[in-house]
Write an enzyme that holds these catalytic residues in place. Sequence first.
Site, PDB file in Angstrom:
ATOM      1  N   GLY A  11      -8.901   2.433   9.362  1.00 33.57           N
ATOM      2  CA  GLY A  11      -9.208   3.440   8.338  1.00 33.57           C
ATOM      3  C   GLY A  11     -10.440   3.026   7.556  1.00 33.57           C
ATOM      4  O   GLY A  11     -10.604   1.857   7.238  1.00 33.57           O
ATOM      5  N   ARG A  72      -9.836   4.041  15.955  1.00 34.68           N
ATOM      6  CA  ARG A  72      -8.607   3.324  16.332  1.00 34.68           C
ATOM      7  C   ARG A  72      -8.722   3.224  17.851  1.00 34.68           C
ATOM      8  O   ARG A  72      -9.031   4.202  18.523  1.00 34.68           O
ATOM      9  CB  ARG A  72      -7.373   4.141  15.951  1.00 34.68           C
ATOM     10  N   CYS A  73      -8.504   2.061  18.366  1.00 34.36           N
ATOM     11  CA  CYS A  73      -8.758   1.827  19.790  1.00 34.36           C
ATOM     12  C   CYS A  73      -7.564   1.060  20.370  1.00 34.36           C
ATOM     13  O   CYS A  73      -7.595  -0.164  20.495  1.00 34.36           O
ATOM     14  CB  CYS A  73     -10.059   1.021  19.920  1.00 34.36           C
ATOM     15  N   ASP A 103      -5.539  -5.072   8.475  1.00 31.34           N
ATOM     16  CA  ASP A 103      -4.848  -6.149   9.200  1.00 31.34           C
ATOM     17  C   ASP A 103      -4.795  -5.918  10.707  1.00 31.34           C
ATOM     18  O   ASP A 103      -4.824  -6.875  11.486  1.00 31.34           O
ATOM     19  CB  ASP A 103      -3.458  -6.402   8.609  1.00 31.34           C
ATOM     20  N   THR A 125     -10.170  -1.868   3.150  1.00 33.68           N
ATOM     21  CA  THR A 125      -9.101  -0.862   3.180  1.00 33.68           C
ATOM     22  C   THR A 125      -8.791  -0.456   1.744  1.00 33.68           C
ATOM     23  O   THR A 125      -8.842  -1.300   0.843  1.00 33.68           O
ATOM     24  CB  THR A 125      -7.819  -1.396   3.874  1.00 33.68           C
ATOM     25  N   ASP A 127      -5.945   0.346   0.707  1.00 30.26           N
ATOM     26  CA  ASP A 127      -4.533   0.064   0.394  1.00 30.26           C
ATOM     27  C   ASP A 127      -4.297  -1.232  -0.383  1.00 30.26           C
ATOM     28  O   ASP A 127      -3.211  -1.440  -0.906  1.00 30.26           O
ATOM     29  CB  ASP A 127      -3.708   0.011   1.687  1.00 30.26           C
ATOM     30  N   ASP A 129      -3.751  -4.103   0.758  1.00 29.94           N
ATOM     31  CA  ASP A 129      -2.526  -4.694   1.310  1.00 29.94           C
ATOM     32  C   ASP A 129      -2.780  -5.876   2.247  1.00 29.94           C
ATOM     33  O   ASP A 129      -1.963  -6.158   3.117  1.00 29.94           O
ATOM     34  CB  ASP A 129      -1.727  -3.606   2.051  1.00 29.94           C
ATOM     35  N   ARG A 171       1.551   3.562   2.577  1.00 32.39           N
ATOM     36  CA  ARG A 171       2.739   3.631   3.430  1.00 32.39           C
ATOM     37  C   ARG A 171       3.656   2.443   3.164  1.00 32.39           C
ATOM     38  O   ARG A 171       4.858   2.599   3.031  1.00 32.39           O
ATOM     39  CB  ARG A 171       2.338   3.652   4.907  1.00 32.39           C
ATOM     40  N   GLU A 187       4.712   8.969 -16.145  1.00 32.57           N
ATOM     41  CA  GLU A 187       6.075   8.756 -16.680  1.00 32.57           C
ATOM     42  C   GLU A 187       6.890   7.868 -15.739  1.00 32.57           C
ATOM     43  O   GLU A 187       7.655   7.022 -16.176  1.00 32.57           O
ATOM     44  CB  GLU A 187       6.812  10.097 -16.834  1.00 32.57           C
ATOM     45  N   HIS A 249      -6.823  12.713   1.778  1.00 27.71           N
ATOM     46  CA  HIS A 249      -7.982  11.927   2.196  1.00 27.71           C
ATOM     47  C   HIS A 249      -9.099  11.816   1.172  1.00 27.71           C
ATOM     48  O   HIS A 249     -10.018  11.022   1.378  1.00 27.71           O
ATOM     49  CB  HIS A 249      -8.522  12.460   3.527  1.00 27.71           C
TER      50      HIS A 249
HETATM   51  P1  ATP Z   1      -5.985   0.374   8.073  1.00 28.61           P
HETATM   52  O1  ATP Z   1      -4.563  -0.090   8.147  1.00 28.61           O
HETATM   53  O2  ATP Z   1      -6.596   0.212   6.739  1.00 28.61           O
HETATM   54  O3  ATP Z   1      -6.191   1.716   8.647  1.00 28.61           O
HETATM   55  P2  ATP Z   1      -6.380  -1.442  10.247  1.00 28.61           P
HETATM   56  O4  ATP Z   1      -7.509  -2.316  10.642  1.00 28.61           O
HETATM   57  O5  ATP Z   1      -5.078  -2.135   9.961  1.00 28.61           O
HETATM   58  O6  ATP Z   1      -6.862  -0.592   9.013  1.00 28.61           O
HETATM   59  P3  ATP Z   1      -5.334  -0.382  12.717  1.00 28.61           P
HETATM   60  O7  ATP Z   1      -5.424   0.968  13.309  1.00 28.61           O
HETATM   61  O8  ATP Z   1      -4.010  -1.023  12.556  1.00 28.61           O
HETATM   62  O9  ATP Z   1      -6.156  -0.322  11.353  1.00 28.61           O
HETATM   63  O10 ATP Z   1      -6.195  -1.376  13.653  1.00 28.61           O
HETATM   64  C1  ATP Z   1      -7.532  -1.073  13.984  1.00 28.61           C
HETATM   65  C2  ATP Z   1      -7.810  -1.472  15.416  1.00 28.61           C
HETATM   66  O11 ATP Z   1      -7.649  -2.877  15.573  1.00 28.61           O
HETATM   67  C3  ATP Z   1      -6.881  -0.867  16.453  1.00 28.61           C
HETATM   68  O12 ATP Z   1      -7.190   0.463  16.763  1.00 28.61           O
HETATM   69  C4  ATP Z   1      -7.116  -1.799  17.620  1.00 28.61           C
HETATM   70  O13 ATP Z   1      -8.325  -1.485  18.262  1.00 28.61           O
HETATM   71  C5  ATP Z   1      -7.274  -3.163  16.928  1.00 28.61           C
HETATM   72  N1  ATP Z   1      -5.992  -3.885  16.969  1.00 28.61           N
HETATM   73  C6  ATP Z   1      -4.880  -3.635  16.256  1.00 28.61           C
HETATM   74  N2  ATP Z   1      -3.865  -4.474  16.595  1.00 28.61           N
HETATM   75  C7  ATP Z   1      -4.373  -5.282  17.556  1.00 28.61           C
HETATM   76  C8  ATP Z   1      -3.837  -6.365  18.338  1.00 28.61           C
HETATM   77  N3  ATP Z   1      -2.571  -6.783  18.193  1.00 28.61           N
HETATM   78  N4  ATP Z   1      -4.646  -6.960  19.237  1.00 28.61           N
HETATM   79  C9  ATP Z   1      -5.914  -6.553  19.402  1.00 28.61           C
HETATM   80  N5  ATP Z   1      -6.479  -5.534  18.717  1.00 28.61           N
HETATM   81  C10 ATP Z   1      -5.732  -4.911  17.817  1.00 28.61           C
END
Ligand code: ATP
Length: 319
Positions: A11, A72-73, A103, A125, A127, A129, A171, A187, A249
């Site tokens: 994000g 996101r991949c 994370d 991020t 959040d 978090d 979340r 409140e 958003h």
């Molecule tokens: P936010 O929670 O703020 O949206 P984030 O970095 O935690 O940010 P995620 O969608 O959890 O967002 O992770 C971003 C990308 O990191 C994933 O789409 C993926 O490409 C990669 N990723 C997540 N977990 C793993 C993993 N265990 N091993 C390798 N790559 C990972």
Amino acid sequence: MRRIAVLTSGGDSPGMNAAIRAVVRKANFHGVDVMGIYHGYEGFIEGRMELLDLGSVGGIIQRGGTKLFSSRCPQFKEERYQLQGIEKMREAGVEGLVVIGGDGSYRGALALTKKGFPCVGVPGTIDNDIPGTEYTIGFDTALNTVIESIDKIRDTATSHENSFVVEVMGRDAGDIALWAGLAAGAESILIPEEEYDIDDIISRIQHGVSRGKKHSIIIVAEGVMSGNELAKLLKEKGNITTRVSVLGHIQRGGSPSARDRVLAGRLGAKAVEVLLEGKGGRAVGIKNHQVYDYDLEDAFTKKHKADLSLYSLSKELSI
Ligand code: ATP
């Protein structure tokens, strides 16, 4: 190191651009090139990148979002794609990577480091978090956006003598709800970290009405329940009618606050220092006003703790 790369992932958050700028400028200051990878790990796998020179990061410090785009991949969790990306980086002479994200993005960074490609994580991020850092880049701006919105809601709530439920992001972490609730004088605040008591929320609203208050604001983090669900509960259990506002958003956008820009500058520069010291598998963070680096793994094996003293304080201040 002669050349490193930077990407933004997960994000987006306000201040990511300021962090990219800091990485490029700090590295250039030390005579190191920076490649900007587009679309997070998706671009990493394909080697979708270009050289970012000093001028290419001009005029972005004040812009929300991320110049490098994010994604996101899911396939990046697979080793073969990680290895494919490392190969692309080596072909381009890239020797290390700064990952700006949450994370999930840090997990990807650790996987790459374990395969011999050093990475450093920068917390981007809204959040707030990520364990190991008191603040993440984007949190302060998101908070200001929420507070500004609540102030506006409060104006109309007072005019019409309404109570409002405001749903904010969060979340698993209640930081946005907690800080915004305290700053906006809500409140009641509902956060994932604390059990809520619907009777207490109802009696606070009723108490306010009995002492002549014209409105009430109740903030709920999305991880607890939706704003509409809470409104329904208040109607059923207390016969209280509320209006619901879901901020959504807008919380992720906007020009970064001064605090987020400064944090992004400090953390982006620190990440480059850490990489240039030859360290990988590290995250950068801020604690007691000092930037520092720590084990990347701690960022997802430890648990983020919201400052719950704010929760009890807000209860005391909103009687
Ligand atoms: P936010 O929670 O703020 O949206 P984030 O970095 O935690 O940010 P995620 O969608 O959890 O967002 O992770 C971003 C990308 O990191 C994933 O789409 C993926 O490409 C990669 N990723 C997540 N977990 C793993 C993993 N265990 N091993 C390798 N790559 C990972």
